[in-house]
Design a protein around this motif. Structure first.
Motif, mmCIF file in Angstrom:
data_model
loop_
_atom_site.group_PDB
_atom_site.id
_atom_site.type_symbol
_atom_site.label_atom_id
_atom_site.label_comp_id
_atom_site.label_asym_id
_atom_site.label_seq_id
_atom_site.Cartn_x
_atom_site.Cartn_y
_atom_site.Cartn_z
ATOM 1 N N PHE A 20 0.929 -1.320 0.169
ATOM 2 C CA PHE A 20 0.061 -0.168 -0.107
ATOM 3 C C PHE A 20 0.967 0.789 -0.186
ATOM 4 O O PHE A 20 0.594 1.885 -0.359
ATOM 5 C CB PHE A 20 -0.525 -0.401 1.319
ATOM 6 N N ILE A 21 1.709 1.631 1.204
ATOM 7 C CA ILE A 21 2.346 2.492 1.404
ATOM 8 C C ILE A 21 3.520 3.180 0.255
ATOM 9 O O ILE A 21 3.926 3.752 -0.958
ATOM 10 C CB ILE A 21 3.747 2.674 2.122
ATOM 11 N N LEU A 22 4.161 1.407 -0.514
ATOM 12 C CA LEU A 22 5.099 1.816 -1.196
ATOM 13 C C LEU A 22 5.008 2.191 -3.224
ATOM 14 O O LEU A 22 5.044 2.285 -4.007
ATOM 15 C CB LEU A 22 6.241 0.829 -1.378
ATOM 16 N N ARG A 23 3.401 1.648 -3.178
ATOM 17 C CA ARG A 23 2.844 1.287 -4.487
ATOM 18 C C ARG A 23 2.656 2.688 -5.392
ATOM 19 O O ARG A 23 3.070 3.439 -6.311
ATOM 20 C CB ARG A 23 1.536 1.147 -5.185
ATOM 21 N N GLY A 24 2.966 3.713 -4.033
ATOM 22 C CA GLY A 24 2.377 5.662 -4.742
ATOM 23 C C GLY A 24 4.222 5.962 -5.280
ATOM 24 O O GLY A 24 5.061 5.649 -5.441
ATOM 25 N N GLN A 25 4.126 6.679 -6.824
ATOM 26 C CA GLN A 25 5.211 6.973 -7.261
ATOM 27 C C GLN A 25 6.028 8.030 -6.759
ATOM 28 O O GLN A 25 7.498 7.953 -6.743
ATOM 29 C CB GLN A 25 5.269 7.841 -8.749
ATOM 30 N N HIS A 26 5.022 8.677 -6.139
ATOM 31 C CA HIS A 26 6.363 9.184 -4.614
ATOM 32 C C HIS A 26 7.259 8.915 -4.169
ATOM 33 O O HIS A 26 8.353 8.928 -3.185
ATOM 34 C CB HIS A 26 5.263 10.125 -3.677
ATOM 35 N N HIS A 27 7.148 7.258 -4.460
ATOM 36 C CA HIS A 27 7.592 6.825 -2.838
ATOM 37 C C HIS A 27 9.020 5.841 -4.115
ATOM 38 O O HIS A 27 10.084 5.584 -3.341
ATOM 39 C CB HIS A 27 7.308 5.158 -2.130
ATOM 40 N N ALA A 28 9.413 6.632 -5.089
ATOM 41 C CA ALA A 28 10.193 5.904 -5.970
ATOM 42 C C ALA A 28 11.688 6.332 -5.748
ATOM 43 O O ALA A 28 12.819 5.293 -5.572
ATOM 44 C CB ALA A 28 9.967 6.938 -6.859
ATOM 45 N N ARG A 29 12.064 7.494 -5.204
ATOM 46 C CA ARG A 29 12.991 7.606 -4.698
ATOM 47 C C ARG A 29 13.827 7.180 -3.438
ATOM 48 O O ARG A 29 14.469 6.847 -3.043
ATOM 49 C CB ARG A 29 13.135 9.036 -4.227
ATOM 50 N N ASN A 30 12.746 6.551 -2.010
ATOM 51 C CA ASN A 30 12.939 6.122 -2.102
ATOM 52 C C ASN A 30 13.151 4.376 -2.324
ATOM 53 O O ASN A 30 14.668 3.780 -1.196
ATOM 54 C CB ASN A 30 11.734 6.411 -0.293
ATOM 55 N N ALA A 42 3.146 -2.871 -11.660
ATOM 56 C CA ALA A 42 2.555 -3.704 -11.096
ATOM 57 C C ALA A 42 2.244 -3.721 -9.731
ATOM 58 O O ALA A 42 0.820 -4.032 -9.665
ATOM 59 C CB ALA A 42 3.361 -4.830 -11.274
ATOM 60 N N LEU A 43 3.199 -2.784 -8.688
ATOM 61 C CA LEU A 43 2.415 -3.250 -7.041
ATOM 62 C C LEU A 43 1.048 -2.630 -7.759
ATOM 63 O O LEU A 43 0.104 -2.487 -7.125
ATOM 64 C CB LEU A 43 3.316 -2.974 -6.712
ATOM 65 N N ALA A 44 0.710 -1.012 -8.264
ATOM 66 C CA ALA A 44 -0.090 -1.049 -8.204
ATOM 67 C C ALA A 44 -1.768 -1.096 -8.233
ATOM 68 O O ALA A 44 -2.477 -1.015 -8.020
ATOM 69 C CB ALA A 44 -0.356 1.142 -8.421
ATOM 70 N N LYS A 45 -1.000 -1.564 -9.635
ATOM 71 C CA LYS A 45 -2.171 -2.916 -10.775
ATOM 72 C C LYS A 45 -2.464 -4.299 -9.592
ATOM 73 O O LYS A 45 -3.599 -3.635 -9.815
ATOM 74 C CB LYS A 45 -2.256 -2.963 -11.706
ATOM 75 N N ALA A 46 -2.026 -4.350 -8.882
ATOM 76 C CA ALA A 46 -2.112 -5.517 -8.052
ATOM 77 C C ALA A 46 -3.008 -4.709 -7.143
ATOM 78 O O ALA A 46 -3.846 -5.470 -6.742
ATOM 79 C CB ALA A 46 -1.011 -6.447 -7.477
ATOM 80 N N TYR A 47 -2.742 -4.117 -6.370
ATOM 81 C CA TYR A 47 -2.366 -3.667 -4.995
ATOM 82 C C TYR A 47 -4.512 -3.404 -5.698
ATOM 83 O O TYR A 47 -5.673 -3.899 -4.950
ATOM 84 C CB TYR A 47 -2.476 -2.333 -4.522
#
Length: 104
Positions: A20-30, A42-47
């Motif tokens: 849930f947390i890491l699916r967002g593009q704003h976490h790409a840098r993390n 793929a994670l966002a789609k699956a979620y």
């Protein structure tokens, strides 16, 4: 944070939460900073489709280890010492997911 006698059980408790947390593009840098390989699209789609099998596959042990405190008690305590003491955090509270059963 998740600790269990079996590392897999500890990690499994966190997979959907991290998904849930890491699916967002704003976490790409993390993800990049931690050296984590994760297909966020793929994670966002699956979620979104509530495809928990795919979410749990995409949120691998590597993802869990890089983005959460998780593992056996023997792994957990040294991790917390390395991770929290440098930022002057001397106390970490972790609560069980479920209350232990007590006998009457």
């Amino acid at each position: 944070m998740s600790a269990a006698d079996d590392e897999v059980i500890a990690h499994d408790r966190l997979r959907r939460i991290l998904g849930f947390i890491l699916r967002g593009q704003h976490h790409a840098r993390n993800l990049s900073i931690a050296g984590t390989s994760l297909d966020q699209a793929a994670l966002a789609k699956a979620y979104a489709q509530e495809d928990w099998t795919t979410v749990e596959r995409l949120v691998s042990d590597e993802v869990v280890k890089n983005h959460a405190a998780s593992g056996t008690p023997e792994q957990f305590v040294p991790f917390c010492s390395r991770s929290f003491h440098p930022i002057h955090c001397d106390f970490v509270a972790a609560l069980p997911r479920e209350q232990p059963q007590t006998s009457s």
